[in-house]
Design an enzyme around this catalytic site. Sequence first.
Site, PDB file in Angstrom:
ATOM      1  CB  THR A   1     -12.738  -2.802   4.752  1.00 34.75           C
ATOM      2  OG1 THR A   1     -12.132  -2.649   3.373  1.00 34.75           O
ATOM      3  CG2 THR A   1     -11.767  -2.241   5.968  1.00 34.75           C
TER       4      THR A   1
ATOM      5  CG  ASN B   1     -18.983   2.009  -6.188  1.00 34.19           C
ATOM      6  OD1 ASN B   1     -18.186   2.050  -5.160  1.00 34.19           O
ATOM      7  ND2 ASN B   1     -18.476   1.189  -7.033  1.00 34.19           N
TER       8      ASN B   1
ATOM      9  CE  LYS C   1      -8.504  -2.985   3.194  1.00 34.51           C
ATOM     10  NZ  LYS C   1      -9.428  -1.712   2.965  1.00 34.51           N
TER      11      LYS C   1
ATOM     12  CD  GLU D   1     -15.607  -0.660  -6.153  1.00 33.45           C
ATOM     13  OE1 GLU D   1     -15.063   0.110  -7.090  1.00 33.45           O
ATOM     14  OE2 GLU D   1     -16.055   0.033  -5.214  1.00 33.45           O
TER      15      GLU D   1
ATOM     16  CB  THR E   1      -7.396   2.045   2.667  1.00 31.82           C
ATOM     17  OG1 THR E   1      -7.717   3.278   2.925  1.00 31.82           O
ATOM     18  CG2 THR E   1      -6.116   1.575   3.035  1.00 31.82           C
TER      19      THR E   1
END
EC number: 2.3.1.35
Lengths: 386, 386
Positions: free
Chosen positions: A139, A381, A165, A259, A176
């Site tokens: 994703t 975020n 992933k 992230e 996920t």
Amino acid sequence: MQIKMGVAKAGIKPSGDYDILVLRFNPSVYSAVFTQNSLAAAPVIYDKLVCSIQDKISAIVVNSGNANAATGQKGFENAEKMAQITAENLGIEKEEVLVFSTGVIGVQLPMDKVENGIKEATKNLQDFDLELSARAISTTDAFYKYYETTGEIDGKIFHIKGIAKGAGMIHPNMATMLAYIFTDVKIEKPLLDKVMKLVVERTFNSISVDGCESTNDSFVIVATGENDIEIDDSNKVYFAKKIYEVALKLAKMIVKDGEGATKLIEINIFGADTKEKAKKVAEAIATSNLFKTAMFGNDPNWGRILAAVGQLHHNIDFSKVKLYIGNYLIYAGEPIDFNKDEIVEYMKNNKEINIDLYLNQGEEDWSFYTCDLGYKYVEINAEYTT
Amino acid sequence: MQIKMGVAKAGIKPSGDYDILVLRFNPSVYSAVFTQNSLAAAPVIYDKLVCSIQDKISAIVVNSGNANAATGQKGFENAEKMAQITAENLGIEKEEVLVFSTGVIGVQLPMDKVENGIKEATKNLQDFDLELSARAISTTDAFYKYYETTGEIDGKIFHIKGIAKGAGMIHPNMATMLAYIFTDVKIEKPLLDKVMKLVVERTFNSISVDGCESTNDSFVIVATGENDIEIDDSNKVYFAKKIYEVALKLAKMIVKDGEGATKLIEINIFGADTKEKAKKVAEAIATSNLFKTAMFGNDPNWGRILAAVGQLHHNIDFSKVKLYIGNYLIYAGEPIDFNKDEIVEYMKNNKEINIDLYLNQGEEDWSFYTCDLGYKYVEINAEYTT
């Protein structure tokens, strides 16, 4: 390995890239673990039911772009429909299919697109291509995660191939971590379940990007048994180590893709009196925002590391504790002098940082993997809104 | 209230501002709670000993600029010395003094400076000035935190005055929330301990800036008994509510002063089956980085709120759950349509945001207070190095 795969661009993912993956294999022994988040996604709830009645599976179907999570009864029906559609197109039973979704939470699956995608993917089966399959389940991943290796038992070669992933619970409402590992050995399900338990605890359950556990996290090991190596008591440790090797590579890739991460940080705890404590201590450090921002700032801030441990309220004698960053001792039961500039240089010049903490109260150890916390995390975020 | 205070600029704080506070009062009933971090600072360890043998105290001494934490046996001796010096200069017993420190972790106190500071502070006692005393105990606080109110029992007025410092475990290696509340009522210690327990759980133990518990956190209530209002069963609830009011004001000020905070967020949980669960649910939301960054980005991201709750692994039926941001219903057992623009406007235009979550499984409620997570938090914690 005789694993076949199919992919499709079904239009579920906003980018228009591949978003359906079907994996097809002979009826195979498998072991699966799922998120413990009580807001588990519909496919997780569905798969758990299947796992409780089914000894072998023959296919896996994954859609990316939509997590089918927090979608209620209709979401559950859609997960089951995905299995049904896949089974029909492959000519197998619905119960032989496990279903996975990843993407936005709280939106019903566009079942027309899903159905067309699965039809297309199953029509054009090809040999197992790790990169392409990792791409189809990705994703917001910055890179595709896959790894393969071989092992040797009694002069015979076996294979292990893994894809994954995820980057923690990354984008807003994106969920996920998914991971699938395939091997061609013969193994009984109870033993594979044991191997799974050992491996998952030390790999996917020992990583943290932001401490947030997703609604869809799933990890499956499939053993097709197509070669004639039998895993038993004589070789199970070696086999488990090989599976661990692949799982750890994939797990570290997920952390690296955290992230805004600029560093992979490996936290090693030594000398705890129980495994559980070793893990808790490692996790406490790995999930401390103060520690993670200090790592981002290349600051050998031992006070934050010890304070994170202290926050556990465990009985730890800090006068016996030794703490290293890389090979540099920075605390030895009391504050000590250390060459700060040298350590800052080490932190600046390395993308992988080791934190070694010796508790000196027992024999147990644990390693946990995390990343630093920087501006990019906030940007990803906060600025990307739902 | 006949509380006297003295301050000094002892040179412990790098800024050169006031860094010693001495508070002097008649032998008074008190109740104290301390951090549960097992890396508790030396003054915390020392005070806990005093509290276990001492029914009344007459003085409080605080230094800011140095936490006297992770300082071993010498740190403990220095904490005791601070009590000794204070007692000598005030002409009281050492055991009547509680000692507090806040500032850098892992550095021994400069005892010459401390001693001179205490001497100076005790020489120039003056009336209790809330702002000045809050200033003397502050470290990286962006504003001074104090609040006072009065209550009335049987037509007689009593007073409550509180000061506090802290913004979570703020600057690198800076520690500590400190809070002191004074009242002039007469109350027995067992009842004051009960009031303390009630109040601290719903105030200072229900705030989170970054989930990190400091080594020095302390909260003391002192009842000087100098007026003739007696707190007993007939008025204890009213009295507890007044103490709660002051403690909550101070606690909210600490959250508002959270690192880089732009919003105070109040998370209200309703309809839990136990108080403990209500608190855990509130805390899980308040400490989720994904939630806090969404708040910074003015994003009504209900998926992150529910996923944070799910991560507790508690038995919660999400089909019964209702979730509001402000007065806007955004989840009602399943995803619902809501006017996102309107909610974003509400979030943008308010510095205090309410999140109300109805679990619909019982009668218990809890509120937790937190702030958003933005770039400034990373800046403060990463760019200011030790």
